[in-house]
Scaffold this motif. Structure first.
Motif, PDB file in Angstrom:
ATOM      1  N   GLU A 179       0.899  -1.274   0.082  1.00  0.00           N
ATOM      2  CA  GLU A 179       0.078  -0.006   0.058  1.00  0.00           C
ATOM      3  C   GLU A 179       0.853   1.405  -0.047  1.00  0.00           C
ATOM      4  OE1 GLU A 179      -2.448  -0.367   3.308  1.00  0.00           O
ATOM      5  OE2 GLU A 179      -3.852  -1.926   2.299  1.00  0.00           O
ATOM      6  N   LEU A 180       1.859   1.239   0.808  1.00  0.00           N
ATOM      7  CA  LEU A 180       2.773   2.312   0.675  1.00  0.00           C
ATOM      8  C   LEU A 180       3.347   2.539  -0.580  1.00  0.00           C
ATOM      9  CD1 LEU A 180       4.197   4.486   2.438  1.00  0.00           C
ATOM     10  CD2 LEU A 180       5.922   2.997   3.322  1.00  0.00           C
ATOM     11  N   GLY A 181       3.955   1.526  -1.114  1.00  0.00           N
ATOM     12  CA  GLY A 181       4.442   1.699  -2.489  1.00  0.00           C
ATOM     13  C   GLY A 181       3.564   2.236  -3.557  1.00  0.00           C
ATOM     14  N   HIS A 182       2.344   1.856  -3.548  1.00  0.00           N
ATOM     15  CA  HIS A 182       1.157   2.351  -4.159  1.00  0.00           C
ATOM     16  C   HIS A 182       1.108   3.742  -4.088  1.00  0.00           C
ATOM     17  CE1 HIS A 182       0.425  -1.593  -6.051  1.00  0.00           C
ATOM     18  NE2 HIS A 182      -0.200  -1.824  -5.267  1.00  0.00           N
ATOM     19  N   ALA A 183       0.984   4.202  -2.799  1.00  0.00           N
ATOM     20  CA  ALA A 183       0.859   5.685  -2.328  1.00  0.00           C
ATOM     21  C   ALA A 183       2.039   6.377  -2.912  1.00  0.00           C
ATOM     22  CB  ALA A 183       0.824   5.833  -0.851  1.00  0.00           C
ATOM     23  N   GLU A 184       3.383   6.175  -2.657  1.00  0.00           N
ATOM     24  CA  GLU A 184       4.506   6.835  -3.165  1.00  0.00           C
ATOM     25  C   GLU A 184       4.431   7.013  -4.797  1.00  0.00           C
ATOM     26  OE1 GLU A 184       7.801   4.587  -1.591  1.00  0.00           O
ATOM     27  OE2 GLU A 184       7.761   5.819  -0.004  1.00  0.00           O
ATOM     28  N   ALA A 185       4.037   6.036  -5.466  1.00  0.00           N
ATOM     29  CA  ALA A 185       3.839   6.102  -6.901  1.00  0.00           C
ATOM     30  C   ALA A 185       2.724   7.020  -7.265  1.00  0.00           C
ATOM     31  CB  ALA A 185       3.349   4.696  -7.664  1.00  0.00           C
ATOM     32  N   ALA A 186       1.829   6.899  -6.473  1.00  0.00           N
ATOM     33  CA  ALA A 186       0.464   8.040  -6.722  1.00  0.00           C
ATOM     34  C   ALA A 186       0.980   9.379  -6.446  1.00  0.00           C
ATOM     35  CB  ALA A 186      -0.760   7.545  -6.169  1.00  0.00           C
ATOM     36  N   LEU A 187       1.805   9.631  -5.449  1.00  0.00           N
ATOM     37  CA  LEU A 187       2.525  10.845  -5.031  1.00  0.00           C
ATOM     38  C   LEU A 187       3.320  11.425  -6.091  1.00  0.00           C
ATOM     39  CD1 LEU A 187       2.995  13.048  -2.872  1.00  0.00           C
ATOM     40  CD2 LEU A 187       4.659  11.624  -1.986  1.00  0.00           C
ATOM     41  N   ALA A 188       4.286  10.522  -6.755  1.00  0.00           N
ATOM     42  CA  ALA A 188       5.113  10.980  -7.655  1.00  0.00           C
ATOM     43  C   ALA A 188       4.433  11.362  -9.110  1.00  0.00           C
ATOM     44  CB  ALA A 188       5.991   9.896  -8.195  1.00  0.00           C
TER      45      ALA A 188
END
Length: 301
Positions: free
Chosen positions: A60-69
Motif C-alpha cells: 500500500e505504501l509503494g502504491h501511495a508513493e507512486a501516486a504521489l510521484a
C-alpha cells in the motif's frame, strides 16, 4: 487466554462489555489476526498473520508513493515547463505557513538545517511537535541561533534540553534571515515579520543551493553552544559564569540569565582571575578547564 474465546470471555478478560469485545474480534478477523472456530475465535500465529499484514502495508505504501510521484508530475505539468512555479511556492496566511513548517519537518528523512531568530513569528519551539518526532526517527538537526535569543531568561535551560535530545546548536551575533532546509531538497523562508504572515517554499534550484551555501558559511563561523556542566549535576555559579563568558555574553546578560546582580558577576570574575593569576577571561576559562575547579560562589546580592 490460551485457546479459542468468544465475546463474553474476551469481555471478562479485558474488563469491558460484550459489544465492545465483539467489535474487537471482528476487527481482528478482518485483519487476519484471528479466525472464527465453532462460534469462538482463535488467534492466528503472529509470525504468519503479522508478516502478511506487513507485506500488505508495504504494498500500500509503494502504491501511495507512486501516486504521489504522479500527482507531483501532474502538478508541475499544469504550468510552463521550467517556470518559476517549479522553483518557488509562495504560501500566505498564518495557518498555511504553520502547516508547511510542520510538513517539511515531518517529511525530512536525513537532516534539517535552520536559522532561528528571537520572537518566533508563528510557532514556538514548545508548539513544534514535528521536531521531536523527526529527532526520534534519526533526522540530524543543525541549528544556528541568534545570540539575543540565548539572552532571554530561561533560554539556556531550553537549549540544554535541545542538546540532550541530540541537536547540534551554534550561535552568532546576527542572522540575515529565518529559514529551514530539509534534506537539501526543500527550503522554507518566512517573509516580512509585519503584515500578513507568509513564506516562500524553495525547491531544488540555484536559489536553494545559495541558501544551503549561506547556512554552511554561517555555521562554520558560529560559536558552539554548550552546557555549563556535562555531568548532569547542577552547575555552580562560577562555572556557569565562565561558560557564558566563553560564549560571548556581556556581564549584564550573564547577570540576567543567572538571576544575579551585575556586581556579583563582576566580583566573581575578578576573584576567579586573581585565584588563577589570569590576565584575560579566556585565560581564566583555560585555567578552570585544566584544574576542573573554581572558587566557591558567594551568596547573591
Amino acid at each position: 487466554m490460551g485457546g479459542p474465546a468468544d465475546a463474553p470471555m474476551l469481555a471478562n478478560a479485558l474488563d469491558t462489555d460484550s459489544d465492545h469485545a465483539q467489535k474487537l474480534l471482528d476487527e481482528l478477523t478482518q485483519t487476519g489476526l484471528a479466525s472464527p472456530e465453532s462460534g469462538r475465535y482463535r488467534a492466528a500465529p503472529p509470525e504468519i498473520a503479522l508478516r502478511a499484514l506487513l507485506v500488505r502495508r508495504r504494498d500500500e505504501l509503494g502504491h501511495a508513493e507512486a501516486a504521489l510521484a504522479e500527482l507531483a508530475e501532474l502538478f508541475r505539468s499544469q504550468g510552463d515547463a521550467g517556470s518559476i512555479r517549479d522553483l518557488i511556492e509562495v504560501v500566505t496566511g498564518a495557518e498555511g505557513v504553520r502547516q508547511r513548517f510542520l510538513q517539511i519537518q515531518s517529511a525530512a528523512t536525513k537532516d534539517l538545517r535552520a536559522f532561528v531568530k528571537p520572537q518566533p513569528i508563528l510557532i514556538s519551539a514548545q508548539e513544534n511537535p514535528a521536531e521531536g518526532e523527526a529527532l526520534a526517527r534519526g533526522v540530524t538537526y543543525r541549528v544556528v541561533l541568534e545570540r539575543a535569543l540565548l539572552e532571554q531568561p530561561g533560554m539556556l535551560g531550553n537549549v540544554a534540553d535541545t542538546l540532550a535530545a541530540g541537536e547540534q546548536v551554534r550561535a552568532t551575533n546576527l542572522l540575515p534571515l529565518r529559514m529551514m532546509i530539509a534534506d537539501g531538497q526543500i527550503g522554507l523562508v518566512p517573509l516580512a515579520e509585519s503584515g500578513e504572515p507568509g513564506a516562500v517554499v524553495v525547491h531544488p534550484s540555484g536559489l536553494l543551493d545559495a541558501l544551503i551555501g549561506l547556512f554552511e558559511l554561517v555555521w562554520q563561523q558560529a560559536a558552539e553552544v554548550f552546557e555549563a556542566n556535562d555531568d548532569g549535576a547542577p552547575p555552580g555559579l562560577d562555572e556557569r559564569i565562565v561558560a557564558l563568558l566563553l560564549q560571548g555574553f556581556p556581564d549584564k546578560a550573564i547577570a540576567k540569565q543567572l538571576e544575579v546582580s551585575p556586581r556579583t558577576v563582576q566580583r566573581r570574575i575578578k576573584l576567579m582571575m586573581d585565584t588563577a593569576n589570569a590576565h584575560t577571561r579566556v585565560q581564566l576559562g583555560y585555567w578552570l578547564a585544566r584544574h576542573s575547579v573554581a572558587p566557591t560562589s558567594e551568596t547573591r546580592d
